[in-house]
Design a protein around this motif. Structure first.
Motif, PDB file in Angstrom:
ATOM      1  N   MET A 145       0.792  -1.227   0.040  1.00  0.00           N
ATOM      2  CA  MET A 145      -0.112   0.013   0.044  1.00  0.00           C
ATOM      3  C   MET A 145       0.920   1.082  -0.062  1.00  0.00           C
ATOM      4  SD  MET A 145      -3.005   1.472   2.822  1.00  0.00           S
ATOM      5  CE  MET A 145      -4.024   0.184   2.359  1.00  0.00           C
ATOM      6  N   MET A 146       1.941   1.120   0.854  1.00  0.00           N
ATOM      7  CA  MET A 146       2.888   2.312   0.984  1.00  0.00           C
ATOM      8  C   MET A 146       3.561   2.576  -0.615  1.00  0.00           C
ATOM      9  SD  MET A 146       6.218   3.001   3.304  1.00  0.00           S
ATOM     10  CE  MET A 146       7.104   1.565   2.494  1.00  0.00           C
ATOM     11  N   GLN A 147       4.148   1.567  -1.216  1.00  0.00           N
ATOM     12  CA  GLN A 147       4.526   1.750  -2.403  1.00  0.00           C
ATOM     13  C   GLN A 147       3.464   2.209  -3.305  1.00  0.00           C
ATOM     14  OE1 GLN A 147       7.743   1.612  -2.903  1.00  0.00           O
ATOM     15  NE2 GLN A 147       8.608   0.664  -1.028  1.00  0.00           N
ATOM     16  N   ASN A 148       2.623   1.828  -3.293  1.00  0.00           N
ATOM     17  CA  ASN A 148       1.364   1.998  -4.298  1.00  0.00           C
ATOM     18  C   ASN A 148       1.268   3.767  -4.249  1.00  0.00           C
ATOM     19  OD1 ASN A 148       1.092  -0.373  -5.467  1.00  0.00           O
ATOM     20  ND2 ASN A 148      -0.778  -1.000  -4.393  1.00  0.00           N
ATOM     21  N   ARG A 149       1.113   3.971  -2.860  1.00  0.00           N
ATOM     22  CA  ARG A 149       0.953   5.646  -2.853  1.00  0.00           C
ATOM     23  C   ARG A 149       2.228   6.447  -3.180  1.00  0.00           C
ATOM     24  NH1 ARG A 149      -2.002   4.907   2.902  1.00  0.00           N
ATOM     25  NH2 ARG A 149      -4.166   4.734   2.278  1.00  0.00           N
ATOM     26  N   ILE A 150       3.394   5.663  -2.883  1.00  0.00           N
ATOM     27  CA  ILE A 150       4.464   6.580  -3.504  1.00  0.00           C
ATOM     28  C   ILE A 150       4.737   6.640  -4.864  1.00  0.00           C
ATOM     29  CG2 ILE A 150       7.141   6.639  -3.355  1.00  0.00           C
ATOM     30  CD1 ILE A 150       6.958   5.375  -0.484  1.00  0.00           C
ATOM     31  N   SER A 151       4.176   5.599  -5.615  1.00  0.00           N
ATOM     32  CA  SER A 151       4.192   5.587  -7.104  1.00  0.00           C
ATOM     33  C   SER A 151       3.432   6.821  -7.759  1.00  0.00           C
ATOM     34  CB  SER A 151       3.998   4.198  -7.686  1.00  0.00           C
ATOM     35  OG  SER A 151       2.673   3.712  -7.372  1.00  0.00           O
ATOM     36  N   ASN A 152       2.439   7.334  -6.931  1.00  0.00           N
ATOM     37  CA  ASN A 152       1.591   8.356  -7.468  1.00  0.00           C
ATOM     38  C   ASN A 152       2.297   9.721  -7.197  1.00  0.00           C
ATOM     39  OD1 ASN A 152      -1.251   9.375  -8.490  1.00  0.00           O
ATOM     40  ND2 ASN A 152      -1.480   9.993  -6.399  1.00  0.00           N
ATOM     41  N   ILE A 153       3.387   9.815  -6.813  1.00  0.00           N
ATOM     42  CA  ILE A 153       3.967  10.851  -6.484  1.00  0.00           C
ATOM     43  C   ILE A 153       5.153  11.242  -7.417  1.00  0.00           C
ATOM     44  CG2 ILE A 153       5.118  12.267  -4.759  1.00  0.00           C
ATOM     45  CD1 ILE A 153       3.446  10.534  -2.583  1.00  0.00           C
ATOM     46  N   ILE A 154       5.313  12.591  -7.656  1.00  0.00           N
ATOM     47  CA  ILE A 154       6.356  13.016  -8.655  1.00  0.00           C
ATOM     48  C   ILE A 154       7.210  13.989  -7.851  1.00  0.00           C
ATOM     49  CG2 ILE A 154       7.190  13.831 -10.778  1.00  0.00           C
ATOM     50  CD1 ILE A 154       4.916  12.556 -12.158  1.00  0.00           C
ATOM     51  N   ILE A 155       8.330  13.862  -7.334  1.00  0.00           N
ATOM     52  CA  ILE A 155       9.240  14.907  -6.795  1.00  0.00           C
ATOM     53  C   ILE A 155      10.532  15.009  -7.371  1.00  0.00           C
ATOM     54  CG2 ILE A 155       9.954  16.033  -4.737  1.00  0.00           C
ATOM     55  CD1 ILE A 155       7.990  14.347  -3.269  1.00  0.00           C
ATOM     56  N   ASN A 156      10.843  16.097  -8.077  1.00  0.00           N
ATOM     57  CA  ASN A 156      12.316  16.156  -8.483  1.00  0.00           C
ATOM     58  C   ASN A 156      13.403  15.867  -7.555  1.00  0.00           C
ATOM     59  OD1 ASN A 156      13.987  16.464 -10.958  1.00  0.00           O
ATOM     60  ND2 ASN A 156      14.169  18.709 -10.498  1.00  0.00           N
ATOM     61  N   ASN A 157      14.389  14.825  -7.949  1.00  0.00           N
ATOM     62  CA  ASN A 157      15.452  14.766  -7.269  1.00  0.00           C
ATOM     63  C   ASN A 157      15.219  13.980  -5.817  1.00  0.00           C
ATOM     64  OD1 ASN A 157      17.293  16.031  -8.887  1.00  0.00           O
ATOM     65  ND2 ASN A 157      16.766  17.929  -8.091  1.00  0.00           N
ATOM     66  N   VAL A 158      13.962  13.172  -5.943  1.00  0.00           N
ATOM     67  CA  VAL A 158      13.655  12.671  -4.691  1.00  0.00           C
ATOM     68  C   VAL A 158      14.496  11.222  -4.135  1.00  0.00           C
ATOM     69  CG1 VAL A 158      11.756  11.015  -5.652  1.00  0.00           C
ATOM     70  CG2 VAL A 158      11.452  11.861  -3.139  1.00  0.00           C
ATOM     71  N   TYR A 159      14.588  10.816  -3.103  1.00  0.00           N
ATOM     72  CA  TYR A 159      14.966   9.604  -2.948  1.00  0.00           C
ATOM     73  C   TYR A 159      14.388   9.140  -1.351  1.00  0.00           C
ATOM     74  CZ  TYR A 159      18.573  12.963  -0.650  1.00  0.00           C
ATOM     75  OH  TYR A 159      19.262  13.773  -0.167  1.00  0.00           O
ATOM     76  N   TYR A 160      14.388   7.693  -1.293  1.00  0.00           N
ATOM     77  CA  TYR A 160      13.763   7.182  -0.158  1.00  0.00           C
ATOM     78  C   TYR A 160      14.158   5.708  -0.017  1.00  0.00           C
ATOM     79  CZ  TYR A 160      10.420   5.613  -3.818  1.00  0.00           C
ATOM     80  OH  TYR A 160      10.032   4.948  -4.829  1.00  0.00           O
ATOM     81  N   ARG A 161      13.821   5.226   1.360  1.00  0.00           N
ATOM     82  CA  ARG A 161      14.303   3.809   1.463  1.00  0.00           C
ATOM     83  C   ARG A 161      13.081   3.031   0.716  1.00  0.00           C
ATOM     84  NH1 ARG A 161      17.750   2.352   5.903  1.00  0.00           N
ATOM     85  NH2 ARG A 161      16.899   0.319   5.854  1.00  0.00           N
ATOM     86  N   THR A 162      13.431   1.878   0.126  1.00  0.00           N
ATOM     87  CA  THR A 162      12.306   1.073  -0.488  1.00  0.00           C
ATOM     88  C   THR A 162      12.075  -0.303   0.168  1.00  0.00           C
ATOM     89  OG1 THR A 162      14.048  -0.054  -1.842  1.00  0.00           O
ATOM     90  CG2 THR A 162      12.958   1.791  -2.578  1.00  0.00           C
ATOM     91  N   ASP A 163      13.087  -0.487   1.549  1.00  0.00           N
ATOM     92  CA  ASP A 163      12.811  -1.563   2.304  1.00  0.00           C
ATOM     93  C   ASP A 163      12.233  -1.386   3.685  1.00  0.00           C
ATOM     94  OD1 ASP A 163      14.860  -0.067   3.365  1.00  0.00           O
ATOM     95  OD2 ASP A 163      16.211  -1.968   3.759  1.00  0.00           O
ATOM     96  N   ILE A 164      11.614  -0.370   4.109  1.00  0.00           N
ATOM     97  CA  ILE A 164      10.869  -0.058   5.233  1.00  0.00           C
ATOM     98  C   ILE A 164       9.959  -1.325   5.420  1.00  0.00           C
ATOM     99  CG2 ILE A 164       9.525   1.343   6.772  1.00  0.00           C
ATOM    100  CD1 ILE A 164      12.346   2.392   5.849  1.00  0.00           C
ATOM    101  N   GLY A 165      10.196  -2.038   6.703  1.00  0.00           N
ATOM    102  CA  GLY A 165       9.387  -2.911   6.878  1.00  0.00           C
ATOM    103  C   GLY A 165       9.889  -4.503   6.817  1.00  0.00           C
ATOM    104  N   ASP A 166      11.120  -4.566   5.911  1.00  0.00           N
ATOM    105  CA  ASP A 166      11.662  -5.715   5.545  1.00  0.00           C
ATOM    106  C   ASP A 166      12.378  -6.291   6.991  1.00  0.00           C
ATOM    107  OD1 ASP A 166      10.964  -5.544   3.039  1.00  0.00           O
ATOM    108  OD2 ASP A 166      12.951  -5.240   2.456  1.00  0.00           O
TER     109      ASP A 166
END
Length: 439
Positions: free
Chosen positions: A403-424
């Motif tokens: 659900m979190m990843q789907n919500r992130i994929s709806n967002i565009i921010i120039n030069n953005v970065y984030y962790r893709t493994d939160i919860g692993d």
């Protein structure tokens, strides 16, 4: 049948209130905005001058919070250091969510926090305070071991300076201490060396109503490194996973023992204790005697009752069970340059006033951080580069992550970065915690 008095009291408790949010760096914009969206009147003050543009267009801003004391029904202080002001307001009969001088000291003075743990008969890891790098280097050479370097005082706000050693002889710690000596000199201030132990890092937290802890308890797993798989520099936080529970052996062994002390201090708010746990026991590391960031936003995603009404009940000293979702909540910060560093030129060149674009018109699970709202456009402001916190909730950790990843994929921010493994971490950590009898 309820009496007329209790019916009147219930009516009074559900009327719209006037909230004054006093913020150190604008971290609580999401909370202030959520309360205002529930129909309450909200005014927000930000102490840090470079951060004062945060929140414009979201909530009403004020330049001097003390001029609005008589106006407010309830005060929310979002950081440590306001304990004296909170106590004075409470003594004047005001409703306050915030710390005390005692709880401020628990977090800000590491030595005091460790001494209080010992006073409450909670075992702690060996540590030693140092005032010079050479003294610490000599100590490590004389007592080879794996250590954690923990800055104290004002330097503790620079989370990237916390260093967790991995060498059993302490050679990596010695190299880092020498590097800090060259780059910081006497400006570094005092610091701790704490013996490192292996295990699962986990925190237990709860809201406190001035008399007792409120259920349920919150269990959080933080992700502090900048990159996935715990690589890169330490940040304040890149995201967390969590769940709510009625019972927690970790909480009972640590924070529960402070219940009487917190009641005596008239503390009202949220308190968290971060621990390392393993098969040999539970070892508290440090207190957070305020909202945790991003912990409070991810908690809000899992709380099903109106957050403004919940804070009002807590500040009023009500005993009640907080209504929360079953399962898990996760959240990740979306950040831009220069995070996690402070560099005004880089921020202004790459990030200031960048527009946050939503592919679909949905902001569910999206929590505004250091933003302003201009003509219904969300723009990045402040100076740190923290744009958004995006959350997901579900009955399983995997589904919450999706659900979190789907919500992130709806967002565009120039030069953005984030962790893709939160919860692993949960997949492995939960097995260990179960085997140790700590879940």
């Amino acid at each position: 049948m309820k009496s007329k008095k209790s019916q009147t009291q219930l009516k009074e408790d559900t009327t719209k209130k006037k909230f004054l949010v006093v913020s150190r760096w604008g971290e609580s914009l999401d909370i202030a905005f959520a309360i205002s969206m529930e129909g309450h009147t909200v005014k927000m003050y930000i102490e840090d001058k470079p951060s004062r543009e945060i929140g414009y267009g979201f909530v009403q801003k004020v330049k001097d919070w003390q001029k609005h004391i008589e106006w407010a029904d309830i005060f929310i202080f979002d950081y440590t250091g306001y304990g004296k002001a909170c106590a004075e307001l409470r003594a004047a009969g005001k409703l306050v969510i915030g710390g005390t001088e005692y709880t401020d000291k628990l977090e800000l003075d590491r030595n005091f926090g460790q001494d209080e743990l010992k006073r409450h008969k909670i075992k702690v890891l060996p540590f030693k305070e140092f005032f010079s790098f050479q003294e610490a280097i000599d100590y490590v050479k004389a007592h080879p071991n794996a250590y954690v370097i923990k800055p104290m005082g004002e330097t503790s706000e620079y989370k990237q300076l916390l260093f967790v050693g991995s060498d059993d002889e302490g050679l990596d710690v010695i190299r880092v201490l020498k590097a800090y000596e060259k780059s910081w000199g006497d400006d570094f201030g005092n610091f701790q060396l704490q013996k490192k132990v292996k295990g699962v890092e986990v925190s237990a937290s709860a809201f406190f109503n001035g008399k007792e802890f409120l259920e349920p308890i919150n269990i959080t797993f933080e992700h502090k490194k900048l990159f996935p798989k715990e690589l890169g520099v330490s940040t304040g936080e890149m995201g967390s996973s969590m769940f709510w529970t009625k019972d927690s052996p970790i909480f009972e062994a640590t924070l529960r023992k402070f219940e009487g002390t917190l009641a005596k201090q008239k503390f009202v708010g949220h308190i968290d204790i971060n621990c390392i746990v393993n098969g040999n026991g539970i070892y508290p590391l440090e207190f957070t005697s305020r909202f945790g960031y991003p912990q409070i936003f991810i908690q809000r995603a899992g709380i099903t009752e109106p957050i403004g009404q919940m804070f009002y009940k807590i500040a009023s000293g009500h005993k009640f069970k907080i209504q929360v979702k079953k399962g898990f909540q996760v959240g990740a910060f979306l950040v831009v340059p220069p995070f996690p560093y402070e560099d005004k030129k880089t921020f202004e060149l790459f990030s200031k006033d960048s527009v946050i674009v939503f592919k679909k018109d949905s902001k569910e699970g999206v929590h505004p951080m250091h933003l302003k709202n201009i003509n219904e456009e969300w723009l990045i402001t402040g100076n740190t580069g923290i744009a958004l916190l995006v959350t997901g909730t579900a009955l399983t950790m995997r589904d919450a992550q999706k659900m979190m990843q789907n919500r992130i994929s709806n967002i565009i921010i120039n030069n953005v970065y984030y962790r893709t493994d939160i919860g692993d971490r949960w997949l492995e950590d939960s097995d260990k915690l179960w085997s140790w009898g700590l879940l």
